[in-house]
Design an enzyme around this catalytic site. Sequence first.
Site, PDB file in Angstrom:
ATOM      1  N   MET A  40      15.419 -21.721  -8.359  1.00 53.53           N
ATOM      2  CA  MET A  40      14.979 -22.817  -8.825  1.00 53.53           C
ATOM      3  C   MET A  40      14.624 -23.121 -10.299  1.00 53.53           C
ATOM      4  O   MET A  40      14.489 -21.855 -10.938  1.00 53.53           O
ATOM      5  CB  MET A  40      13.803 -23.516  -8.157  1.00 53.53           C
ATOM      6  CG  MET A  40      12.546 -22.750  -8.411  1.00 53.53           C
ATOM      7  SD  MET A  40      11.129 -23.614  -7.734  1.00 53.53           S
ATOM      8  CE  MET A  40      10.063 -22.573  -8.072  1.00 53.53           C
ATOM      9  N   ASN A  94       7.577 -15.724  -9.227  1.00 54.82           N
ATOM     10  CA  ASN A  94       7.840 -16.932  -8.562  1.00 54.82           C
ATOM     11  C   ASN A  94       8.576 -16.481  -7.235  1.00 54.82           C
ATOM     12  O   ASN A  94       8.427 -15.383  -6.585  1.00 54.82           O
ATOM     13  CB  ASN A  94       8.018 -18.091  -9.282  1.00 54.82           C
ATOM     14  CG  ASN A  94       9.014 -17.694 -10.158  1.00 54.82           C
ATOM     15  OD1 ASN A  94       9.173 -17.255 -11.066  1.00 54.82           O
ATOM     16  ND2 ASN A  94      10.307 -18.571  -9.985  1.00 54.82           N
ATOM     17  N   ASP A  95       9.612 -17.284  -7.094  1.00 61.30           N
ATOM     18  CA  ASP A  95      10.434 -17.397  -5.997  1.00 61.30           C
ATOM     19  C   ASP A  95      10.838 -16.127  -5.393  1.00 61.30           C
ATOM     20  O   ASP A  95      11.374 -15.053  -6.009  1.00 61.30           O
ATOM     21  CB  ASP A  95      11.715 -18.279  -6.259  1.00 61.30           C
ATOM     22  CG  ASP A  95      11.568 -19.383  -6.895  1.00 61.30           C
ATOM     23  OD1 ASP A  95      10.520 -19.660  -7.335  1.00 61.30           O
ATOM     24  OD2 ASP A  95      12.468 -20.171  -6.988  1.00 61.30           O
ATOM     25  N   PRO A  96      10.515 -15.664  -4.055  1.00 64.38           N
ATOM     26  CA  PRO A  96      11.324 -14.744  -3.367  1.00 64.38           C
ATOM     27  C   PRO A  96      12.698 -15.113  -3.450  1.00 64.38           C
ATOM     28  O   PRO A  96      13.241 -16.236  -2.835  1.00 64.38           O
ATOM     29  CB  PRO A  96      10.776 -14.733  -2.077  1.00 64.38           C
ATOM     30  CG  PRO A  96      10.205 -16.150  -1.982  1.00 64.38           C
ATOM     31  CD  PRO A  96       9.858 -16.587  -3.166  1.00 64.38           C
ATOM     32  N   SER A  98      17.130 -18.444  -9.097  1.00 62.09           N
ATOM     33  CA  SER A  98      16.899 -17.834  -7.680  1.00 62.09           C
ATOM     34  C   SER A  98      18.542 -17.890  -6.910  1.00 62.09           C
ATOM     35  O   SER A  98      19.702 -18.508  -7.333  1.00 62.09           O
ATOM     36  CB  SER A  98      16.228 -19.013  -6.861  1.00 62.09           C
ATOM     37  OG  SER A  98      15.075 -18.790  -7.588  1.00 62.09           O
TER      38      SER A  98
END
Length: 575
Positions: free
Chosen positions: A1, A61-63, A122
């Site tokens: 994202m 942040n994001d996995p 991502s």
Amino acid sequence: MELHNKFLWALPVFMLSFLISYNGVEASHNVYLHYQSLSAIKVEQVHRTGYHFQPKKHWINDPNGPMYYNGVYHLFYQYNPKGAVWGNIVWAHSVSTDLINWTPLEPAIFPSKPFDKYGCWSGSATVLPGNKPVILYTGIVDKNNTQVQNYAVPANLSDPYLRKWVKPDNNPLIVSEAGVNKTAFRDPTTAWLGRDGEWRILIGGRWKDTGIAFLYKSRDFMKWKKAANPIHQSAGTGNWECPDFYPVAKSGTNGLETSVLGQNVKHVLKVSLDATRFEYYTLGKYYPAEDRYVPDNTSPDNWKGLRYDYGNFYASKSFFDPSKNRRVLWGWANESDTAKDDIKKGWAGIQLIPRTITLDPNGKQLLQWPAKELDTLRGAHVRLSNQLLKKGDLVGVTGITPAQADVEVTFSFRSLDLAESFDPKWRKLDAQDVCSKRGSFVQGGLGPFGLATLATEDLQEYTPVFFRIFKDAGKHVVLMCSDATRSSLKKELYRPSFSGFVDVDLTDKKLSLRSLIDHSVVESFGAGGKTCISSRVYPTKAVFNKAHLYAFNNGTEAITVETLDAWSMKTAKVN
């Protein structure tokens, strides 16, 4: 994202913070140009977690693209190697054999080519036939935030940890076409293989205020073509980030590989909403011949719909674990303090405990539960049994480390007669609004009752996780809250009353709760994982050995703690 409003890059930092903040929680990509390359000189230990995943320092942040490959779990995640705020993002890479203890490796992907010069954002991993893993990820090609989809492959399949990844020069694989917003076109999913021999992926996006999951198809994984129609879209939801699409079995507890189809299967479509910082999912039917997904219409297909987690939880990604026939979910929790605090701490962001996902027997929602491997960290244990809690009672749980604990409790009650009436005006509100009006300190009939976590002895600070039961038009409504309102004496924090309703049968007059307490996070699972809430909190006094844990009841109906099991949790190896 990723942040898509290109004009924001030119705004002052204070305006960026204002515009990109949603629901009191900063978006993942606030731009602090002066801080994004300011490396932490020291790392503060207060509020760092003991068994949740976080690197030694700096921002995460994001996995991204978690996967199981040849006996090893791989966790990729967005990481700033140079500072404690978002920026300089790479795909960091850690490996594990048990989902709990992790070894960091060198970054798997970082900006280095024309097709990702301005960012490696991502994506997901897919294991192709022949046991060959491939990563799909979003690359940023220019300062205008143009987004394309790229791939990377391991440099050496014989390396058990897949330490090095290469990005072939035939990237990008997918570029935006006419009718696709090229600045809102990101986060490819794990691919699935159709019975027609074609691979399929989803890419999140939007058109005006309509959230879209674009469908792309390929026979060779190299040449991709956009389907004539999105697999699904929903008006009024804004940009869809980090979509996830996978099957779940209608019966049994086994997870399913992403390509499984059949009569005993439902599909899940999850999206992360850029506009609200919430995620929601629907359950429905996938029609492969038409490449169309239709929700069951048992929950709203918008931000008021079902969520994995009604608290601080975003940009989640699931994967199928063939070693244990389960689907595992990872989610990211941002900080709820300020960027200034993060810089001072030297770190920001955690990954929440990996969860297994199954379909509730009612077929209307998912159940989530911490991965079984977490139990291996349990240490000292205490138990309470048949403990009566009258109105105003507060019972301490001693003999464990309350700041780093795992607690499972079952509450029971004799009657539903004293359940308070549900105000008809509340039907237009979401659960969080109701909880903010009826917090743990507001006396009720049947509830509030639950756990007071990370508490001082005098309750100057505490984070209660609790239930309230209402009666509404001949039925009962169960509210679960994780209320950070009084979690800290520090004022400049986001301290919400996170909450969700619990779809549970009260025939046996029991409710269960499990809370994972870890210094600055309280991750809770109500009624066997029907409703989950994660809160980030920063007590000033209830830290380390000064933290306390209590069971409480603030309702007029007496509550019984049938069983309460609490464990001190050992510290995991996560860095």
